[in-house]
Design an enzyme around this catalytic site. Structure first.
Site, PDB file in Angstrom:
ATOM      1  N   PRO A   1       0.845  -1.206   0.000  1.00 52.30           N
ATOM      2  CA  PRO A   1       0.000   0.000   0.000  1.00 52.30           C
ATOM      3  C   PRO A   1       0.880   1.256   0.000  1.00 52.30           C
ATOM      4  O   PRO A   1       1.792   1.368   0.803  1.00 52.30           O
ATOM      5  CB  PRO A   1      -0.785  -0.101   1.310  1.00 52.30           C
ATOM      6  CG  PRO A   1      -0.626  -1.510   1.774  1.00 52.30           C
ATOM      7  CD  PRO A   1       0.694  -1.983   1.218  1.00 52.30           C
ATOM      8  N   GLU A   2       0.607   2.138  -0.923  1.00 54.15           N
ATOM      9  CA  GLU A   2       1.361   3.388  -1.032  1.00 54.15           C
ATOM     10  C   GLU A   2       0.522   4.522  -0.450  1.00 54.15           C
ATOM     11  O   GLU A   2      -0.622   4.310  -0.055  1.00 54.15           O
ATOM     12  CB  GLU A   2       1.667   3.662  -2.516  1.00 54.15           C
ATOM     13  CG  GLU A   2       2.520   2.607  -3.184  1.00 54.15           C
ATOM     14  CD  GLU A   2       4.004   2.729  -2.822  1.00 54.15           C
ATOM     15  OE1 GLU A   2       4.371   3.699  -2.124  1.00 54.15           O
ATOM     16  OE2 GLU A   2       4.775   1.856  -3.238  1.00 54.15           O
TER      17      GLU A   2
ATOM     18  N   ARG B   1       1.460 -10.983   5.468  1.00 56.93           N
ATOM     19  CA  ARG B   1       2.904 -11.006   5.726  1.00 56.93           C
ATOM     20  C   ARG B   1       3.281 -10.459   7.111  1.00 56.93           C
ATOM     21  O   ARG B   1       4.426 -10.561   7.508  1.00 56.93           O
ATOM     22  CB  ARG B   1       3.642 -10.247   4.615  1.00 56.93           C
ATOM     23  CG  ARG B   1       3.386 -10.938   3.267  1.00 56.93           C
ATOM     24  CD  ARG B   1       4.163 -10.307   2.156  1.00 56.93           C
ATOM     25  NE  ARG B   1       5.586 -10.441   2.340  1.00 56.93           N
ATOM     26  CZ  ARG B   1       6.498  -9.946   1.516  1.00 56.93           C
ATOM     27  NH1 ARG B   1       6.099  -9.264   0.458  1.00 56.93           N
ATOM     28  NH2 ARG B   1       7.775 -10.101   1.733  1.00 56.93           N
TER      29      ARG B   1
ATOM     30  N   ARG C   1      23.439  17.103  -3.531  1.00 54.90           N
ATOM     31  CA  ARG C   1      23.231  15.649  -3.519  1.00 54.90           C
ATOM     32  C   ARG C   1      23.624  15.022  -4.854  1.00 54.90           C
ATOM     33  O   ARG C   1      23.043  15.355  -5.890  1.00 54.90           O
ATOM     34  CB  ARG C   1      21.769  15.314  -3.232  1.00 54.90           C
ATOM     35  CG  ARG C   1      21.375  15.653  -1.818  1.00 54.90           C
ATOM     36  CD  ARG C   1      20.147  14.850  -1.452  1.00 54.90           C
ATOM     37  NE  ARG C   1      19.559  15.378  -0.224  1.00 54.90           N
ATOM     38  CZ  ARG C   1      18.873  14.641   0.625  1.00 54.90           C
ATOM     39  NH1 ARG C   1      18.658  13.362   0.392  1.00 54.90           N
ATOM     40  NH2 ARG C   1      18.363  15.178   1.709  1.00 54.90           N
TER      41      ARG C   1
END
Ligand code: ZN
Length: 271
Positions: free
Chosen positions: A2-3, A110, A152
């Site tokens: 699930p995002e 899970r 970065r």
């Protein structure tokens, strides 16, 4: 997995069913989740009113009278609102029973999900304290992104998936956002110009917004808050489309691996 859009969909989906309800019982059938569920949690929650439900990153926060219940869906968790008489199935790990005769049921094959209670300010909890801005909040803008990317060397796709920079941009949404912004996923984060940052912020907000409107996008079977399939896959431009023609220019979509995750992009539309 699930995002953010799925969690937001669940948050909005369960809110009308839980807000204002009293918890008559919290039954934990399987406490061995990602972290063991506190054996005192059921007694703590019982009798409290649910004042609302919020989302922070991929955490759901049920606001009670004396604190919050924090739920994370892990890799495979789902929450559904069901009549209290609904028979339990395999992998149903806890039930939040309400005075309406309905319950919120957590299923997680899970068991990477979690359930805990917070008594202080949730923003100060160790799991939430260091989280970066929400992508849909105003605080996530081009100024913020430009400053966050400064110096970065890491690839921009890796940077935007880092939850200390911005939360909730998962693998699908990272590829799709970079396509919409016209930015190659392998470019060094620090190479993005001001214009790139403006485009990328706009694209991330648009992609996540579209997914929320579509009810969430996920690769697994996903069941929405009310038990109906909440899974309407939005139109994807590049994700899992390797070798297929770009929807914009017709060039074949390329795939590469970045940090063990597949990335998809168009060599013609993204620079
Ligand atoms: Zn293209």
């Amino acid at each position: 997995m699930p995002e953010l859009p799925e969690v937001e969909t669940i948050c909005r989906g369960i809110a009308p069913h839980v807000t204002g309800r009293l918890i008559t019982r919290l039954s934990v059938h399987e406490p061995r989740l990602r972290w063991s569920v506190d054996p005192k949690l059921s007694a703590w929650a019982q009798g409290q009113q649910i004042r609302g439900v919020h989302r922070r990153a991929k955490y759901l926060l049920l606001e009670l009278e004396r604190g919050h219940l924090l739920v994370h869906l892990g890799m495979s968790g789902s929450l559904r609102v069901l009549p209290a008489s609904t028979a339990r199935e395999t992998h149903d790990h806890f039930d939040l029973e309400m005075d309406s005769g309905w319950l919120v049921r957590f299923n997680d094959p899970r068991r990477f999900g979690s359930l805990m209670h917070l008594t202080g300010d949730p923003a100060e909890h160790p799991l939430l304290r260091k989280l970066a801005p929400e992508p849909l909040d105003q605080a996530f803008d081009a100024d913020y992104l430009q400053a966050a990317l400064r110096g970065r060397k890491v690839a921009i796709k890796i940077a935007i998936m880092n939850s200390q920079l911005v939360v909730g941009v998962g693998n699908i949404y990272a590829s799709e956002s970079l396509f919409r912004a016209g930015i190659r996923p392998g470019r060094a984060a620090r190479s993005l110009t001001r214009v790139d940052c403006v485009s990328l912020v706009k694209a991330i907000k648009a992609v996540l917004g579209d997914a929320i409107r579509a009810g969430g996008t996920t690769l697994r079977d996903y069941v929405g808050a009310t038990g109906e399939p909440g899974y309407f896959r939005q139109k994807l431009y590049v994700y899992e489309r390797a070798g297929e023609p770009c929807r914009r220019c017709g060039t074949l979509i390329k795939q590469r691996v970045q940090r063990q995750r597949s990335t998809y992009f168009c060599t013609d539309c993204q620079h």
